[in-house]
Design an enzyme around this catalytic site. Structure first.
Site, mmCIF file in Angstrom:
data_model
loop_
_atom_site.group_PDB
_atom_site.id
_atom_site.type_symbol
_atom_site.label_atom_id
_atom_site.label_comp_id
_atom_site.label_asym_id
_atom_site.label_seq_id
_atom_site.Cartn_x
_atom_site.Cartn_y
_atom_site.Cartn_z
ATOM 1 N N THR A 52 1.892 -8.077 8.965
ATOM 2 C CA THR A 52 0.883 -8.686 8.090
ATOM 3 C C THR A 52 1.086 -10.195 7.871
ATOM 4 O O THR A 52 0.319 -10.801 7.124
ATOM 5 C CB THR A 52 0.884 -7.991 6.707
ATOM 6 O OG1 THR A 52 2.211 -8.020 6.185
ATOM 7 C CG2 THR A 52 0.382 -6.561 6.803
ATOM 8 N N LEU B 24 0.831 -1.203 0.000
ATOM 9 C CA LEU B 24 0.000 0.000 0.000
ATOM 10 C C LEU B 24 0.867 1.255 0.000
ATOM 11 O O LEU B 24 0.591 2.212 -0.724
ATOM 12 C CB LEU B 24 -0.913 -0.042 1.236
ATOM 13 C CG LEU B 24 -2.149 0.814 1.178
ATOM 14 C CD1 LEU B 24 -2.980 0.514 -0.056
ATOM 15 C CD2 LEU B 24 -2.994 0.606 2.435
ATOM 16 N N LYS C 287 -5.045 -6.489 15.178
ATOM 17 C CA LYS C 287 -5.563 -5.391 14.340
ATOM 18 C C LYS C 287 -6.821 -4.798 14.980
ATOM 19 O O LYS C 287 -7.008 -3.582 14.970
ATOM 20 C CB LYS C 287 -5.866 -5.893 12.925
ATOM 21 C CG LYS C 287 -4.653 -6.290 12.092
ATOM 22 C CD LYS C 287 -3.745 -5.128 11.686
ATOM 23 C CE LYS C 287 -4.353 -4.240 10.647
ATOM 24 N NZ LYS C 287 -3.375 -3.194 10.191
ATOM 25 N N TYR D 25 -3.358 -12.246 14.305
ATOM 26 C CA TYR D 25 -3.292 -11.064 13.426
ATOM 27 C C TYR D 25 -4.574 -10.250 13.558
ATOM 28 O O TYR D 25 -4.530 -9.033 13.821
ATOM 29 C CB TYR D 25 -3.065 -11.526 11.977
ATOM 30 C CG TYR D 25 -3.274 -10.451 10.933
ATOM 31 C CD1 TYR D 25 -2.366 -9.406 10.780
ATOM 32 C CD2 TYR D 25 -4.382 -10.492 10.073
ATOM 33 C CE1 TYR D 25 -2.563 -8.423 9.806
ATOM 34 C CE2 TYR D 25 -4.576 -9.518 9.098
ATOM 35 C CZ TYR D 25 -3.671 -8.486 8.978
ATOM 36 O OH TYR D 25 -3.865 -7.523 8.015
#
Ligand SMILES: NC(=O)c1ccc[n+]([C@@H]2O[C@H](COP(=O)([O-])OP(=O)(O)OC[C@H]3O[C@@H](n4cnc5c(N)ncnc54)[C@H](OP(=O)(O)O)[C@@H]3O)[C@@H](O)[C@H]2O)c1
Length: 298
Positions: free
Chosen positions: A64, A12, A131, A127
């Protein structure tokens, strides 16, 4: 608007950099890699903002590696939660707007309809849990001026992603097994970047004291990983044989949600976005990739 983009070496981050260079607005953007701004080091994060000033932070840095996170919870929590909390505190104290990127993996995948922003999050893996903790920290610290964008199945011209993996595999194998019982929506990173730029330029975002919000962004439509691979192979015009397998036949360290299709109505309506269908964006990205490989060969 002086903008910081973290995670500059990620998919990104690189896609945003490419876009702002194309649009000739890169002068107002600062991009930091892990070496320049390490989210695992809260003290250095704090020091960085003592000497640098911004109007907006876009946090593209994240831990990630979904499977690795199961064995490395402390580090995943540091990057995806504690560092995000620290950035939100700094943003709140210095009156900086904050756009934070999150994930469809905050959901358990049991819903049969597209997930809405207000649906209960109940992550299945570390994960997703870290998050979600990051999201909650942002929302509890910043009542105003923060946006959380949950996205899914991100691919791009850069780095490791599903498209890249399939392209590499078909070079060496005549047959591939891909799971067909996990459903979601691929997201072309450049499309998400364009959406972010539209948000940043909007009157709504630039108004004072906008209440903090969660939005969902992916491309339009949905598929399973087998469909996704099938489309890549079709665009490639490859003869590779694709077999459909079940998740139980492809065990991974982290458990994956069954279906995380998200509704994008809220972000489209509030910011007037027209979102591309996933197959159209995939074709566009693969066209760019072949251009890149042709120019690299020369
Ligand atoms: N990829 C997906 O399928 C997907 C799906 C849903 C949501 N998302 C979310 O979308 C956002 C962008 O993901 P992406 O696909 O661009 O991920 P990515 O390609 O893995 O990039 C993540 C970047 O974060 C950096 N990073 C990791 N730990 C760091 C640390 N301690 N300090 C500073 N930087 C650190 C990495 O640096 P290095 O390059 O040095 O490793 C990497 O450049 C993330 O918030 C992710 O959770 C991604």
């Amino acid at each position: 608007m002086r903008t910081l983009v973290t995670g500059a070496n990620g998919q990104l981050g690189k896609s945003i950099k490419n876009l702002v260079i194309q649009q000739q607005i890169s002068d107002s953007f600062v991009f930091t890699t892990r070496d320049q701004l390490n989210l695992s080091d809260l003290q250095s994060l704090k020091s960085y903002f003592e000497t640098h000033t911004f109007d907006l932070i876009i946090n593209c840095a994240a831990y990630t590696a979904v499977d690795r996170a199961e064995l490395d919870e402390k580090e995943a929590n540091m990057v995806n939660h504690l560092a995000v909390k620290q950035i939100a505190e700094i943003a709140q104290n210095k009156n900086i707007k904050f756009i934070h990127i999150s994930t469809d993996f905050v959901f358990d995948g049991l819903k049969s309809q597209p997930y809405l922003e207000g649906d209960t999050a109940d992550p299945l893996n570390i994960y997703g849990k870290t998050k979600l903790a990051g999201e909650n920290a942002v929302l509890s610290i910043m009542q105003f001026n923060a946006i959380i964008i949950r996205t899914s199945w991100v691919y791009s011209e850069y780095g490791n992603n599903f498209v890249d993996t399939i392209l590499k595999l078909v070079k060496h194998r005549n047959e591939l097994n891909v799971v067909s019982d996990q459903i979601g929506t691929p997201t072309y990173a450049s499309d998400l970047c364009l959406a972010i730029l539209t948000i940043i330029r909007s009157e709504k975002f630039n108004g004072n004291e906008q209440e903090s919000q969660i939005y969902h962004y992916s491309n339009k439509g949905f598929c399973n990983w087998h469909d996704f691979a099938k489309e890549i192979i079709k665009i490639l015009d490859s003869n590779c044989i694709l077999n459909s397998i079940k998740t139980k036949d492809y065990p991974t360290t982290a458990q994956r949600p069954r279906s995380t299709v998200m509704s994008t109505d809220k972000i489209s309506q509030e910011f007037g976005l027209k979102i591309n269908f996933w197959k159209d964006s995939l074709k566009f990205c693969m066209k760019n990739l072949s251009v890149i490989s042709i120019s690299n060969d020369n």
